[in-house]
Design a protein around this motif. Sequence first.
Motif, PDB file in Angstrom:
ATOM      1  N   LEU A  21       0.841  -1.196   0.000  1.00 35.82           N
ATOM      2  CA  LEU A  21       0.000   0.000   0.000  1.00 35.82           C
ATOM      3  C   LEU A  21       0.875   1.244   0.000  1.00 35.82           C
ATOM      4  O   LEU A  21       1.995   1.224   0.504  1.00 35.82           O
ATOM      5  N   GLN A  22       0.333   2.322  -0.544  1.00 38.32           N
ATOM      6  CA  GLN A  22       1.060   3.591  -0.535  1.00 38.32           C
ATOM      7  C   GLN A  22       0.600   4.449   0.631  1.00 38.32           C
ATOM      8  O   GLN A  22      -0.584   4.497   0.949  1.00 38.32           O
ATOM      9  N   GLU A  23       1.562   5.095   1.258  1.00 42.14           N
ATOM     10  CA  GLU A  23       1.287   5.997   2.367  1.00 42.14           C
ATOM     11  C   GLU A  23       0.741   7.296   1.789  1.00 42.14           C
ATOM     12  O   GLU A  23       1.251   7.808   0.809  1.00 42.14           O
ATOM     13  N   ARG A  24      -0.346   7.819   2.389  1.00 37.85           N
ATOM     14  CA  ARG A  24      -1.014   9.000   1.844  1.00 37.85           C
ATOM     15  C   ARG A  24      -1.108  10.164   2.828  1.00 37.85           C
ATOM     16  O   ARG A  24      -1.779  11.147   2.548  1.00 37.85           O
ATOM     17  N   TRP A  25      -0.469  10.088   3.967  1.00 39.63           N
ATOM     18  CA  TRP A  25      -0.642  11.115   4.998  1.00 39.63           C
ATOM     19  C   TRP A  25      -0.356  12.513   4.463  1.00 39.63           C
ATOM     20  O   TRP A  25      -1.103  13.443   4.727  1.00 39.63           O
ATOM     21  N   ASP A  26       0.738  12.683   3.745  1.00 37.45           N
ATOM     22  CA  ASP A  26       1.112  14.010   3.243  1.00 37.45           C
ATOM     23  C   ASP A  26       0.306  14.445   2.019  1.00 37.45           C
ATOM     24  O   ASP A  26       0.343  15.606   1.640  1.00 37.45           O
ATOM     25  N   TYR A  27      -0.390  13.514   1.382  1.00 35.82           N
ATOM     26  CA  TYR A  27      -1.088  13.809   0.134  1.00 35.82           C
ATOM     27  C   TYR A  27      -2.579  13.525   0.211  1.00 35.82           C
ATOM     28  O   TYR A  27      -3.260  13.511  -0.800  1.00 35.82           O
ATOM     29  N   SER A  28      -3.077  13.286   1.372  1.00 39.32           N
ATOM     30  CA  SER A  28      -4.461  12.884   1.544  1.00 39.32           C
ATOM     31  C   SER A  28      -5.423  13.972   1.091  1.00 39.32           C
ATOM     32  O   SER A  28      -5.280  15.134   1.450  1.00 39.32           O
ATOM     33  N   LYS A  29      -6.399  13.575   0.286  1.00 38.56           N
ATOM     34  CA  LYS A  29      -7.457  14.486  -0.135  1.00 38.56           C
ATOM     35  C   LYS A  29      -8.748  14.189   0.608  1.00 38.56           C
ATOM     36  O   LYS A  29      -9.644  15.005   0.665  1.00 38.56           O
ATOM     37  N   GLU A  32      -7.583   9.987   4.126  1.00 37.59           N
ATOM     38  CA  GLU A  32      -7.088   8.613   4.153  1.00 37.59           C
ATOM     39  C   GLU A  32      -5.619   8.625   4.550  1.00 37.59           C
ATOM     40  O   GLU A  32      -4.922   9.610   4.343  1.00 37.59           O
ATOM     41  N   GLU A  33      -5.160   7.517   5.127  1.00 37.07           N
ATOM     42  CA  GLU A  33      -3.752   7.379   5.493  1.00 37.07           C
ATOM     43  C   GLU A  33      -3.030   6.399   4.575  1.00 37.07           C
ATOM     44  O   GLU A  33      -1.828   6.494   4.385  1.00 37.07           O
ATOM     45  N   TRP A  34      -3.781   5.443   4.004  1.00 36.78           N
ATOM     46  CA  TRP A  34      -3.204   4.434   3.119  1.00 36.78           C
ATOM     47  C   TRP A  34      -4.111   4.250   1.910  1.00 36.78           C
ATOM     48  O   TRP A  34      -5.309   4.503   1.985  1.00 36.78           O
ATOM     49  N   ALA A  35      -3.521   3.776   0.806  1.00 34.46           N
ATOM     50  CA  ALA A  35      -4.313   3.548  -0.409  1.00 34.46           C
ATOM     51  C   ALA A  35      -3.646   2.480  -1.257  1.00 34.46           C
ATOM     52  O   ALA A  35      -2.435   2.257  -1.170  1.00 34.46           O
ATOM     53  N   PHE A  36      -4.443   1.850  -2.065  1.00 33.26           N
ATOM     54  CA  PHE A  36      -3.898   1.022  -3.138  1.00 33.26           C
ATOM     55  C   PHE A  36      -3.332   1.995  -4.164  1.00 33.26           C
ATOM     56  O   PHE A  36      -3.743   3.156  -4.235  1.00 33.26           O
ATOM     57  N   LYS A 121      -6.753   3.253   7.693  1.00 30.37           N
ATOM     58  CA  LYS A 121      -7.682   4.295   7.265  1.00 30.37           C
ATOM     59  C   LYS A 121      -7.541   4.538   5.756  1.00 30.37           C
ATOM     60  O   LYS A 121      -6.548   5.100   5.299  1.00 30.37           O
ATOM     61  N   PHE A 122      -8.561   4.103   4.994  1.00 36.03           N
ATOM     62  CA  PHE A 122      -8.622   4.268   3.549  1.00 36.03           C
ATOM     63  C   PHE A 122      -9.655   5.346   3.210  1.00 36.03           C
ATOM     64  O   PHE A 122     -10.474   5.717   4.040  1.00 36.03           O
ATOM     65  N   MET A 123      -9.642   5.799   1.962  1.00 33.41           N
ATOM     66  CA  MET A 123     -10.636   6.760   1.513  1.00 33.41           C
ATOM     67  C   MET A 123     -12.033   6.150   1.513  1.00 33.41           C
ATOM     68  O   MET A 123     -13.005   6.776   1.893  1.00 33.41           O
ATOM     69  N   THR A 124     -12.118   4.904   1.072  1.00 33.94           N
ATOM     70  CA  THR A 124     -13.387   4.174   1.064  1.00 33.94           C
ATOM     71  C   THR A 124     -13.182   2.845   1.781  1.00 33.94           C
ATOM     72  O   THR A 124     -12.055   2.389   1.966  1.00 33.94           O
ATOM     73  N   ASP A 125     -14.242   2.216   2.144  1.00 34.90           N
ATOM     74  CA  ASP A 125     -14.192   0.939   2.852  1.00 34.90           C
ATOM     75  C   ASP A 125     -13.477  -0.113   1.989  1.00 34.90           C
ATOM     76  O   ASP A 125     -13.919  -0.405   0.882  1.00 34.90           O
ATOM     77  N   PRO A 126     -12.371  -0.694   2.484  1.00 41.27           N
ATOM     78  CA  PRO A 126     -11.596  -1.652   1.691  1.00 41.27           C
ATOM     79  C   PRO A 126     -12.092  -3.097   1.791  1.00 41.27           C
ATOM     80  O   PRO A 126     -11.478  -3.998   1.226  1.00 41.27           O
ATOM     81  N   THR A 127     -13.191  -3.344   2.483  1.00 40.10           N
ATOM     82  CA  THR A 127     -13.630  -4.713   2.758  1.00 40.10           C
ATOM     83  C   THR A 127     -13.777  -5.544   1.486  1.00 40.10           C
ATOM     84  O   THR A 127     -13.268  -6.660   1.408  1.00 40.10           O
TER      85      THR A 127
END
Length: 141
Positions: A21-29, A32-36, A121-127
């Motif tokens: 996963l990519q870390e998104r803390w500095d770039y979060s819109k 989210e903290e993590w993203a695919f 913590k993702f932008m959308t539910d990763p389930t």
Amino acid sequence: MKKIRKATIACFYNDENQILLQERWDYSKFWEEWAFFWWWIEQWETVDEAFKRELKEELWLDMNKFDYKYLWEFIFESDKLNLKVHRCVFLIKIDLRIEELTVYEWSWAKYFSLDEAKNLKFMTDPTLFLKLIRKNILWKK
């Protein structure tokens, strides 16, 4: 009428059934903290072309050297953003250690077990993503 876009999403996994996963803390819109890893598909590109182009640009990976498959497409809609996104998802087997990867956009990346990823913590539910990834990873073994 909602704006319609198409995106490609890369779901990397390794032999330990961990996902990258990519870390998104500095770039979060969207807080989210993590993203695919994901990218917009340009009008003139096919899904496969965008997928390969972006992985070359952002991770310097030649996808011809990896085992990957197209999993599915699903639609994400947001009334708040007035947006409808067709997400085209790829599953990629990757046997590179973090130290062997260079992330050219965003900050960095990290491997997580599927169980650990459920609590991030993702932008959308990763389930749904995590269930389909688990099913496809275990099926390959």
